[in-house]
Scaffold this active site. Sequence first.
Site, PDB file in Angstrom:
ATOM      1  N   TYR A 142       0.700  -0.955  -0.209  1.00  0.00           N
ATOM      2  CA  TYR A 142      -0.375  -0.127  -0.666  1.00  0.00           C
ATOM      3  C   TYR A 142       1.054   1.035  -0.153  1.00  0.00           C
ATOM      4  O   TYR A 142       1.602   1.551   1.094  1.00  0.00           O
ATOM      5  CB  TYR A 142      -1.541   0.001   1.389  1.00  0.00           C
ATOM      6  CG  TYR A 142      -2.134   0.590   1.194  1.00  0.00           C
ATOM      7  CD1 TYR A 142      -2.458   1.820   0.694  1.00  0.00           C
ATOM      8  CD2 TYR A 142      -3.818   0.101   1.966  1.00  0.00           C
ATOM      9  CE1 TYR A 142      -3.324   2.765  -0.024  1.00  0.00           C
ATOM     10  CE2 TYR A 142      -4.560   1.172   1.339  1.00  0.00           C
ATOM     11  CZ  TYR A 142      -4.494   2.287   1.206  1.00  0.00           C
ATOM     12  OH  TYR A 142      -5.852   3.175   0.490  1.00  0.00           O
ATOM     13  N   LYS A 184      -0.216  -1.399  -4.165  1.00  0.00           N
ATOM     14  CA  LYS A 184      -1.973  -0.245  -4.783  1.00  0.00           C
ATOM     15  C   LYS A 184      -1.144   1.089  -4.693  1.00  0.00           C
ATOM     16  O   LYS A 184      -0.469   1.438  -3.357  1.00  0.00           O
ATOM     17  CB  LYS A 184      -2.798  -1.134  -4.020  1.00  0.00           C
ATOM     18  CG  LYS A 184      -3.723   0.633  -3.989  1.00  0.00           C
ATOM     19  CD  LYS A 184      -4.926   0.145  -2.548  1.00  0.00           C
ATOM     20  CE  LYS A 184      -6.083   1.908  -1.984  1.00  0.00           C
ATOM     21  NZ  LYS A 184      -6.663   0.608  -1.053  1.00  0.00           N
ATOM     22  N   LYS A 186      -2.014   5.294  -2.607  1.00  0.00           N
ATOM     23  CA  LYS A 186      -3.040   5.827  -2.475  1.00  0.00           C
ATOM     24  C   LYS A 186      -2.796   6.970  -3.315  1.00  0.00           C
ATOM     25  O   LYS A 186      -2.141   8.120  -3.547  1.00  0.00           O
ATOM     26  CB  LYS A 186      -2.448   6.632  -1.231  1.00  0.00           C
ATOM     27  CG  LYS A 186      -3.411   7.646  -0.849  1.00  0.00           C
ATOM     28  CD  LYS A 186      -5.067   6.257   0.202  1.00  0.00           C
ATOM     29  CE  LYS A 186      -5.612   5.823  -0.976  1.00  0.00           C
ATOM     30  NZ  LYS A 186      -7.432   4.683   0.224  1.00  0.00           N
ATOM     31  N   PRO A 215      -7.708   6.638  -5.629  1.00  0.00           N
ATOM     32  CA  PRO A 215      -8.092   8.222  -5.563  1.00  0.00           C
ATOM     33  C   PRO A 215      -9.413   9.001  -3.940  1.00  0.00           C
ATOM     34  O   PRO A 215      -9.209   9.973  -3.954  1.00  0.00           O
ATOM     35  CB  PRO A 215      -8.097   9.144  -6.404  1.00  0.00           C
ATOM     36  CG  PRO A 215      -9.014   8.742  -7.683  1.00  0.00           C
ATOM     37  CD  PRO A 215      -8.412   6.858  -6.855  1.00  0.00           C
ATOM     38  N   ASN A 216      -9.983   7.815  -3.845  1.00  0.00           N
ATOM     39  CA  ASN A 216     -10.329   8.467  -2.902  1.00  0.00           C
ATOM     40  C   ASN A 216     -11.495   8.748  -3.265  1.00  0.00           C
ATOM     41  O   ASN A 216     -12.321   9.755  -2.213  1.00  0.00           O
ATOM     42  CB  ASN A 216     -10.178   8.132  -1.358  1.00  0.00           C
ATOM     43  CG  ASN A 216      -9.850   7.171  -0.676  1.00  0.00           C
ATOM     44  OD1 ASN A 216      -8.371   7.476  -0.001  1.00  0.00           O
ATOM     45  ND2 ASN A 216     -10.300   6.366  -0.561  1.00  0.00           N
ATOM     46  N   ASN A 262     -14.571   0.782  -2.784  1.00  0.00           N
ATOM     47  CA  ASN A 262     -15.108   0.748  -0.825  1.00  0.00           C
ATOM     48  C   ASN A 262     -15.897   1.802  -0.246  1.00  0.00           C
ATOM     49  O   ASN A 262     -16.132   1.837   0.860  1.00  0.00           O
ATOM     50  CB  ASN A 262     -14.030   0.542   0.477  1.00  0.00           C
ATOM     51  CG  ASN A 262     -12.399   1.455   0.178  1.00  0.00           C
ATOM     52  OD1 ASN A 262     -12.050   0.784  -1.448  1.00  0.00           O
ATOM     53  ND2 ASN A 262     -12.883   1.830   1.007  1.00  0.00           N
ATOM     54  N   HIS A 313      -9.943  -4.558   1.094  1.00  0.00           N
ATOM     55  CA  HIS A 313      -8.960  -2.770   1.420  1.00  0.00           C
ATOM     56  C   HIS A 313      -9.199  -2.714   3.220  1.00  0.00           C
ATOM     57  O   HIS A 313      -9.850  -3.578   3.487  1.00  0.00           O
ATOM     58  CB  HIS A 313      -9.880  -1.793   0.811  1.00  0.00           C
ATOM     59  CG  HIS A 313     -10.814  -1.329   2.032  1.00  0.00           C
ATOM     60  ND1 HIS A 313     -10.561   0.350   2.866  1.00  0.00           N
ATOM     61  CD2 HIS A 313     -12.233  -1.746   2.804  1.00  0.00           C
ATOM     62  CE1 HIS A 313     -11.256   1.067   3.405  1.00  0.00           C
ATOM     63  NE2 HIS A 313     -12.072  -0.948   3.810  1.00  0.00           N
ATOM     64  N   SER A 314      -8.160  -1.553   3.447  1.00  0.00           N
ATOM     65  CA  SER A 314      -7.969  -1.501   4.977  1.00  0.00           C
ATOM     66  C   SER A 314      -8.122  -0.790   5.408  1.00  0.00           C
ATOM     67  O   SER A 314      -7.942   0.629   4.465  1.00  0.00           O
ATOM     68  CB  SER A 314      -6.572  -2.455   5.179  1.00  0.00           C
ATOM     69  OG  SER A 314      -5.392  -1.411   4.906  1.00  0.00           O
ATOM     70  N   ASN A 315      -7.617  -0.318   6.515  1.00  0.00           N
ATOM     71  CA  ASN A 315      -7.203   1.305   7.119  1.00  0.00           C
ATOM     72  C   ASN A 315      -6.592   1.079   8.302  1.00  0.00           C
ATOM     73  O   ASN A 315      -6.149  -0.478   8.135  1.00  0.00           O
ATOM     74  CB  ASN A 315      -9.062   1.688   7.965  1.00  0.00           C
ATOM     75  CG  ASN A 315      -9.333   2.521   6.900  1.00  0.00           C
ATOM     76  OD1 ASN A 315      -9.019   3.880   7.171  1.00  0.00           O
ATOM     77  ND2 ASN A 315     -10.459   2.363   6.427  1.00  0.00           N
ATOM     78  N   ARG A 395     -10.119  10.842  13.785  1.00  0.00           N
ATOM     79  CA  ARG A 395      -9.165  11.115  12.913  1.00  0.00           C
ATOM     80  C   ARG A 395     -10.001  12.267  12.227  1.00  0.00           C
ATOM     81  O   ARG A 395     -11.450  13.004  12.159  1.00  0.00           O
ATOM     82  CB  ARG A 395      -9.324   9.854  11.975  1.00  0.00           C
ATOM     83  CG  ARG A 395      -8.980  10.332  10.728  1.00  0.00           C
ATOM     84  CD  ARG A 395      -9.084   8.887   9.718  1.00  0.00           C
ATOM     85  NE  ARG A 395      -8.182   8.377   8.611  1.00  0.00           N
ATOM     86  CZ  ARG A 395      -8.348   7.936   8.128  1.00  0.00           C
ATOM     87  NH1 ARG A 395      -8.385   6.601   8.169  1.00  0.00           N
ATOM     88  NH2 ARG A 395      -7.580   8.118   6.908  1.00  0.00           N
TER      89      ARG A 395
HETATM   90  O1  GKR Z   1      -5.171   5.937   5.628  1.00  0.00           O
HETATM   91  O2  GKR Z   1      -5.119   7.129   4.039  1.00  0.00           O
HETATM   92  C1  GKR Z   1      -5.866   5.835   4.194  1.00  0.00           C
HETATM   93  C2  GKR Z   1      -6.620   5.513   3.257  1.00  0.00           C
HETATM   94  O3  GKR Z   1      -7.366   6.607   2.765  1.00  0.00           O
HETATM   95  C3  GKR Z   1      -8.054   4.917   4.350  1.00  0.00           C
HETATM   96  O4  GKR Z   1      -8.729   5.504   4.787  1.00  0.00           O
HETATM   97  C4  GKR Z   1      -9.438   4.041   3.222  1.00  0.00           C
HETATM   98  O5  GKR Z   1      -9.874   4.252   3.784  1.00  0.00           O
HETATM   99  O6  GKR Z   1      -7.101   2.653   2.355  1.00  0.00           O
HETATM  100  C5  GKR Z   1      -8.661   2.696   2.396  1.00  0.00           C
HETATM  101  C6  GKR Z   1      -9.062   3.112   0.752  1.00  0.00           C
HETATM  102  O7  GKR Z   1      -9.232   1.580   0.236  1.00  0.00           O
HETATM  103  O8  GKR Z   1      -9.938   3.338   0.517  1.00  0.00           O
HETATM  104 MG    MG Z   2     -10.341   2.468  -1.781  1.00  0.00          MG
END
Ligand code: GKR
Ligand code: MG
Length: 415
Positions: A142, A184, A186, A215-216, A262, A313-315, A395
């Site tokens: 990640y 992956k 971000k 890019p969420n 997600n 996916h994860s946090n 957060r």
């Molecule tokens: O840790 O900044 C982060 C990620 O953007 C996370 O908050 C997301 O929930 O990794 C996650 C995602 O796949 O969207």
């Molecule tokens: Mg995601």
Amino acid sequence: MRIAEIHLTPVAIPDKPLLNCKGVHQPYALRTVIEVICDDGTVGLGESYGSIKALDGLRRAAPALIGLDPFHLHELKSRVVAALPGGGGINAKSAVADHKLTDVVTSAFEVPCLDIQGKLLGRPVADLLGGAVRSSVPFSAYLFFKFAAHIGATPDEWGEVLTPGAMVGEARKMVETYGFRSLKLKGGVLHPDLEIETMLKLREAFPDHPLRIDPNGGWTVETAIQIAHKLENVLEYLEDPVIGMDQMAKVAAATPIPLATNMIVLEFDQIAEAFRKNAVKIVLSDHHYWGGLRASTHLGKICETLGLGVSMHSNSHLGITLAAMIHVAAATPNLSFDCDTHYPWTAVDVIEGAPFTFRAGKLDLPIGPGLGVSLDRQKLAVLSALYEETAMKERDDTAYMKLFDPAYERRVPRW
Ligand code: GKR
Ligand code: MG
């Protein structure tokens, strides 16, 4: 056999200044460590979010679970729903997507119940989910753009990563250290041209690694389509390029790259619409809000039926979550992509013994009954003390970003 006690310990985990489309990770990631203790002394472990709303929901529901048979998971859900009238979501107002409180709380207590069941039966949790179809689970690296240091701190071991070239360096370190076989990124952080360049450079440096970017929802439909055209033969999937079901459907119609999410499919009732609109080809599961580990395997089955892919996916998280992820991933036959994990960014853990070690990008199913991990009380005490000491109780990546750049504004989409 009845649940006799529940202990909830909020913890603050030191985190790195990782960037996303809404800002930057604060010095800590907040989680809650859950211990469910039965009247015979059997202990089940779980891990969930540490936000105020999540913690409050866990605290309000816990008393209602005293006396519950840990095998009665339908009753677990109905007790949680009854204990949390009004339900609601758990995320801060600034979040783009929200997660249902009752699902989050049910999930949080389901995992310790399964841990207890496994311990009583002498079987791993994966066996309670239908059995492992793989003995190890592949994860993807990640990758995050990042600042060198938190405010007032010295640079961390990863240093500053704010250019395509530096990102290739971060990826090399991840691959060399952990052996990840897919990557992956971000995204939604730098200008799209720079993120395209980053993906092309990653493709050049890692010709055989499947690549994805997330890019969420940080891009407009127009930007997302332009990026998709430029990365057509580069990506295995494009994760949440835009926000909204109809917007995702527009991007999906304009590119052969499969879209994953997600952010727009978070609950079972959203699957039908996404399928009808052809908005996504891959649903990313997350047992923390889908309803738990059994619900995640149900999601896998639904995706299989509809011809959709499923991944995870994860946090930011600790080893209890990671153990649960491994069990459910091992017991999901059609898990078609490597799961992502924030674990390499988490320098400390609360589990006894050594932290999880990736080999060739994979983690073996933990040995032992239940989840196969136990709590190190000293480590837990350290992270719990950090939680009590820090003023951070929520957060807020945007507020923290403003400390680096007072002119920064939260804009989703940004580009
Ligand atoms: O840790 O900044 C982060 C990620 O953007 C996370 O908050 C997301 O929930 O990794 C996650 C995602 O796949 O969207
Ligand atoms: Mg995601």
